[in-house]
Design an enzyme around this catalytic site. Structure first.
Site, short mmCIF file in Angstrom:
data_model
loop_
_atom_site.label_atom_id
_atom_site.label_comp_id
_atom_site.label_asym_id
_atom_site.label_seq_id
_atom_site.Cartn_x
_atom_site.Cartn_y
_atom_site.Cartn_z
CD GLU A 88 -13.86 -116.47 -36.96
OE1 GLU A 88 -13.14 -116.44 -37.61
OE2 GLU A 88 -14.98 -116.89 -36.37
CG ASP A 99 -18.41 -115.81 -31.99
OD1 ASP A 99 -16.91 -115.76 -31.87
OD2 ASP A 99 -18.63 -115.06 -32.92
ZN LIG Z 1 -13.84 -120.03 -35.21
#
Ligand SMILES: [Zn+2]
Length: 450
Positions: free
Chosen positions: A154, A91
């Site tokens: 994340e 992401d």
């Molecule tokens: Zn990162």
């Protein structure tokens, strides 16, 4: 093949590797705290694209899909005794600011690949996969099991990483070491130090957030009482701002300075080389040098959100302030809470913990760190490898539950401007830097000891 043909074949391989990263950058896998706002179709397309680009990796490695769009892959090595985990995330953060080149173009301009995620963190995804794919093409078998863990959130929660850890626990896997994003081969890392520093994060600060809240009667703005909710919140904020927690220089930072010392300007050399003994002097110098160096020495508090009354002529019945705290290794969530209560010194100010994370334990510098370090020295001979304390958070913090050696390093050369472009605008990765990164992961895997 003649050497000319060799060179042309090499150039074609390089071009293909770069095209793969370009294709990944073009898929806007922006994550969001509220997953219902996420374009999950983009994540689906990214997984399809990875499968198309890295067929051998998908055929030969054992793949476990982690909800919702994360991947955990096992490459069986000659031994399962000392498994390693290579991490990255799929992401990216949303686009900010005005870019010189469109953020999801993946354009190659002036020798760099441009776009959101080139540095954070699709460059690592592509480099790891390319290293594995080309090693598989060569028929290589790693000495140890190599796991790949690619998270999908994340930037917002890291939940996929916690699920990947659960899966490894379920399978009884205790990694020898884990390598995630974080450090880099950083040029202009320290004023006066000309050599790039290959910084490997050995711990990271803990992210904790508090909400301060004061309730009152509210009422008409024409007849305000003294010390209403907004005034109390304001006083609490200034008290926190005026009372920083004690500063010190943690051991990995002392080692960082010690290693940079021979490359530093003469007047600073002695101070840096003796950073351990001169700890208090160094700490004071860092605190005085500005917010960034100061953040290396202590827990920081940032009041980020504020709210009061929704109307100009109404006294706030509730006033709130959000405080984002980065806890230094050595401090604890409990200690920080105690500090906030003590300096605010006001029972009317309610303090709620919104999220709490302790700082990560400091990973040892033993054989595994040595492997990372010598691979840096081999591929980046001009760089000074060194440990450091990471200011930002990575998915790897969840792996400290099952692994003592968690290192944070992306094998890419990055200028100061490039490091500042992360989560900002004009993010770009040099083509040569990317290809060096592929070579670095290959060498790391090749060097795993039996
Ligand atoms: Zn990162």
């Amino acid at each position: 093949m003649t050497s000319g043909e060799d060179a042309r074949e090499g150039a074609r391989e390089h071009a293909r590797a770069v095209e793969k990263l370009q294709a990944l950058v073009r898929i806007p896998t922006v994550s969001h705290r509220d997953w219902s706002l996420v374009d999950t179709d983009a994540f689906d397309r990214l997984l399809v694209e990875l499968e198309r680009q890295f067929p051998l990796l998908h055929e030969r490695l054992e793949l476990t899909r982690i909800p919702t769009h994360a991947l955990l892959l096992r490459w069986a090595g000659a031994s399962s005794e000392r498994p390693v985990v290579l991490m990255a995330h799929l992401d990216v953060v949303p686009v900010e600011g005005t870019w010189q080149h469109p953020p999801f173009s993946g354009d190659v301009v002036d020798g760099s690949i441009w776009g959101r995620g080139t540095l954070d963190d699709k460059g690592c995804v592509a480099a790891i996969c390319e290293a594995v794919e080309t090693l598989l093409e060569d028929g290589f078998v790693p000495a140890q099991d190599v796991w790949l863990s690619f998270g999908c959130n994340e930037e917002v929660s890291g939940e996929a990483a916690t699920l990947a850890v659960e899966e490894l626990v379920r399978r009884g896997v205790r990694p020898w070491f884990v390598l995630d994003e974080g450090g880099a081969v950083a040029s202009e890392a320290f004023p006066g130090v000309a050599a790039p520093v290959g910084v490997v994060g050995v711990t990271e600060k803990g992210v904790t957030s508090l909400e301060l809240r004061v309730e009152g009667r509210g009422g008409h703005a024409s007849t305000p009482a003294r010390m209403g909710p907004t005034a109390r919140i304001a006083r609490a904020i200034t008290r926190i701002d005026r009372s920083p927690m004690p500063a010190s220089t943690p051991e990995p930072t002392v080692e960082l300075f010690r290693r940079m010392a021979p490359h530093a300007p003469l007047p600073l050399r002695a101070l840096m080389a003796n950073a351990g003994r001169l700890g208090p002097v160094l700490t004071r110098a860092l605190v005085a040098a500005g917010p960034e160096p100061a953040a290396m020495t202590r827990t920081t508090f940032a009041v980020t959100t504020l709210s009061g009354s929704p109307a100009l002529n109404v006294v706030a019945a509730t006033a709130k302030a959000g405080v984002n705290i980065r806890i230094m290794v050595g401090d604890t969530v409990a200690g920080v809470l105690e500090h906030v209560r003590r300096v605010v010194a006001d029972d009317e100010v309610h303090i709620d913990v919104v999220e709490q994370n302790e700082p990560s334990p400091v990973s040892p510098r033993d054989e595994a760190f040595g492997l990372v370090e010598t691979t840096i020295a081999e591929l980046f001979p001009d760089a000074v490898p060194a440990p450091y304390v990471m200011m930002a958070a990575t998915d790897s913090r969840f792996f400290t539950r099952i692994c003592d050696r968690v290192y944070r390093f992306a094998p890419f050369r990055m200028t100061k401007a490039q490091r500042e472009s992360i989560h900002s605008y004009d993010e770009h990765l040099g083509v040569d830097a990317f290809l060096d990164g592929v070579r670095w992961y290959r060498r790391l895997i090749e060097r795993l000891p039996a």
